[in-house]
Design a protein around this motif. Structure first.
Motif, short mmCIF file in Angstrom:
data_model
loop_
_atom_site.label_atom_id
_atom_site.label_comp_id
_atom_site.label_asym_id
_atom_site.label_seq_id
_atom_site.Cartn_x
_atom_site.Cartn_y
_atom_site.Cartn_z
N ASP A 108 -26.75 32.76 29.20
CA ASP A 108 -27.68 32.68 28.07
C ASP A 108 -27.50 33.89 27.17
N HIS A 109 -27.34 35.05 27.80
CA HIS A 109 -27.13 36.29 27.04
C HIS A 109 -25.84 36.19 26.21
N LEU A 110 -24.77 35.72 26.86
CA LEU A 110 -23.48 35.59 26.16
C LEU A 110 -23.58 34.59 25.02
N PHE A 111 -24.20 33.43 25.27
CA PHE A 111 -24.23 32.37 24.27
C PHE A 111 -25.10 32.74 23.08
N ARG A 112 -26.22 33.41 23.31
CA ARG A 112 -27.06 33.84 22.20
C ARG A 112 -26.28 34.80 21.30
N HIS A 113 -25.49 35.66 21.95
CA HIS A 113 -24.70 36.64 21.18
C HIS A 113 -23.58 35.96 20.40
#
Length: 415
Positions: free
Chosen positions: A10-15
């Motif tokens: 989720d952290h990667l995709f939001r970024h």
């Protein structure tokens, strides 16, 4: 999928979401925004499935870039549009190379241009903000509706209208200059502000804090400091406010994942570096003329974060700041926050009377109901307190927040 893996993805995709949409919109055309967004979403979906049971590649950003690029090219070829975008296709070898991305400076420039494109004057201010949160930040319609206190269907229609204008009016992506830049910068800062707020208190899911959204908001704000004409007092104040609030993240939850109110937080866990830089940006913002909404909010956050203890919080100073802020920004969230501080200075009964004037404006809002419940409990009206708290629980979509309210209601039974 394990929770830790979920959160990492989720952290990667939001970024990555906004970065990918920005790069490919600049590379191809705003006219292809729907195709680009679909390709980005599909690539993230594929990655989530693939990386849930096997390690991520050494360069996940490049992997996503390649998958998105190939999907867009496939669309252009199938629809016989590849000739129109021949230069964009032929000049890019990334589709064949897994570990190559555009230069960092080019990526930054693409995102800066995209931020301002989303705030094109052909769109209404609410359309600009909603579109930015959708394209740059990947927020869901539900999250955006929550940010604006609007119904989901109305929000969906507004985003659709904004995307039509984006395709037809924006043209070449570029950072405006002079008066055009000043006109759009206000909307850009609001986008970053709303993004941070959604991360600070997530609309739904089992996370109270979506830290990756807050980090993305701070990152976008720092991007703007690369553009000298954007680097003004309001931007510095906004960064200051976000840093002060982010400093409290390590103390907002206990080890079991339960919400901790400001009163219960261990202040030794606050991030000293965030506080130090928050101070620096607040001081830098004061060097510019005038007093802005963001400066007031940064000062309020500063008081909350730097107080030696909850008991030593300077409530009178904070109330004075809110009295000014509510005149400049008379919106429900600010009015509710002021009522809470008012209760600390003048008591719960006084604050409850103040809430009566807000009843119709914020009817059914979860935070409003929870605040009213607390104030009723403070004056000993437990029956009313339980009723309001039960209504607040029924409105709570965030699991952590609902669990916190339910635990509070249990403690009030029999009182």
């Amino acid at each position: 999928m394990p929770t830790a893996v979920n959160q990492k993805l989720d952290h990667l995709f939001r970024h990555e979401y906004g970065k990918l949409v920005s790069m490919f919109t600049n590379k191809y055309s705003p006219e292809l925004i729907d195709v680009i967004e679909d390709a980005v979403q599909e690539s993230l979906y594929k990655a989530a499935k693939l990386w849930s049971f096997q390690p991520m590649p050494d360069n996940p950003s490049a992997w996503l870039y390649r998958v998105v690029n190939n999907q867009i090219i496939d669309y252009l070829r199938k629809d016989n549009k590849s000739v129109s975008y021949y230069s964009a296709i032929s000049n890019d070898a990334v589709a064949e190379e897994e570990n190559v991305l555009p230069e960092d400076r080019a990526i930054v420039d693409d995102q800066l241009r995209m931020i301002f494109a989303c705030c094109h004057p052909s769109m209404k201010i609410t359309e600009q903000l909603m579109l930015s949160l959708k394209l740059l930040c990947g927020l869901s319609v539900k999250e955006i509706a929550r940010a604006f206190l609007k119904q989901e269907e109305a929000t969906k229609r507004a985003i659709t209208r904004a995307k039509v204008k984006f395709r037809e009016e924006v043209g070449e992506l570029k950072v405006p200059i002079g008066a055009d830049l000043e006109e759009r910068l206000e909307a850009v800062l609001q986008v970053i502000y709303l993004l941070f707020n959604e991360g600070y208190k997530a609309t739904e899911g089992n996370q109270l804090i979506k830290q990756e959204l807050c980090e993305e908001a701070i990152r976008l704000a720092f991007l703007l400091t690369n553009e000298p004409s954007c680097d003004n007092g309001e931007l510095k104040a906004l960064i200051s406010m976000m840093l002060f609030k982010a400093a409290r993240f390590p103390a907002r939850m206990d080890e079991a994942g339960n919400l901790l109110t400001l009163e219960k937080q261990d202040r030794t866990k606050y991030d000293e570096d965030h506080i130090k830089w928050g101070w620096q940006f607040l001081q830098d913002s004061s060097k510019f003329e005038g007093s802005s909404v963001y400066q007031l909010e940064a000062a309020i956050s500063c008081y909350y974060t730097t107080a030696a203890s909850y008991e030593k919080t300077n409530w009178k100073a904070i109330l004075s700041l809110y009295d000014t802020l509510v005149k400049l920004k008379p919106v429900p969230v600010v009015q509710m926050s002021r009522v809470l501080v008012l209760s600390k200075v003048k008591g719960a009964s006084f604050a409850l009377n103040e809430m009566e004037g807000l009843e119709e404006v914020i009817k059914g809002n979860q935070s409003f109901l929870a605040l009213k419940a607390d104030l009723c409990a403070e004056i000993g009206d437990w029956s009313a307190a339980r009723v309001h708290l039960q209504k607040a629980i029924s409105q709570a979509l965030n699991i952590t927040e609902r669990r916190f309210l339910e635990k509070k209601l249990q403690s009030w039974i029999g009182k």
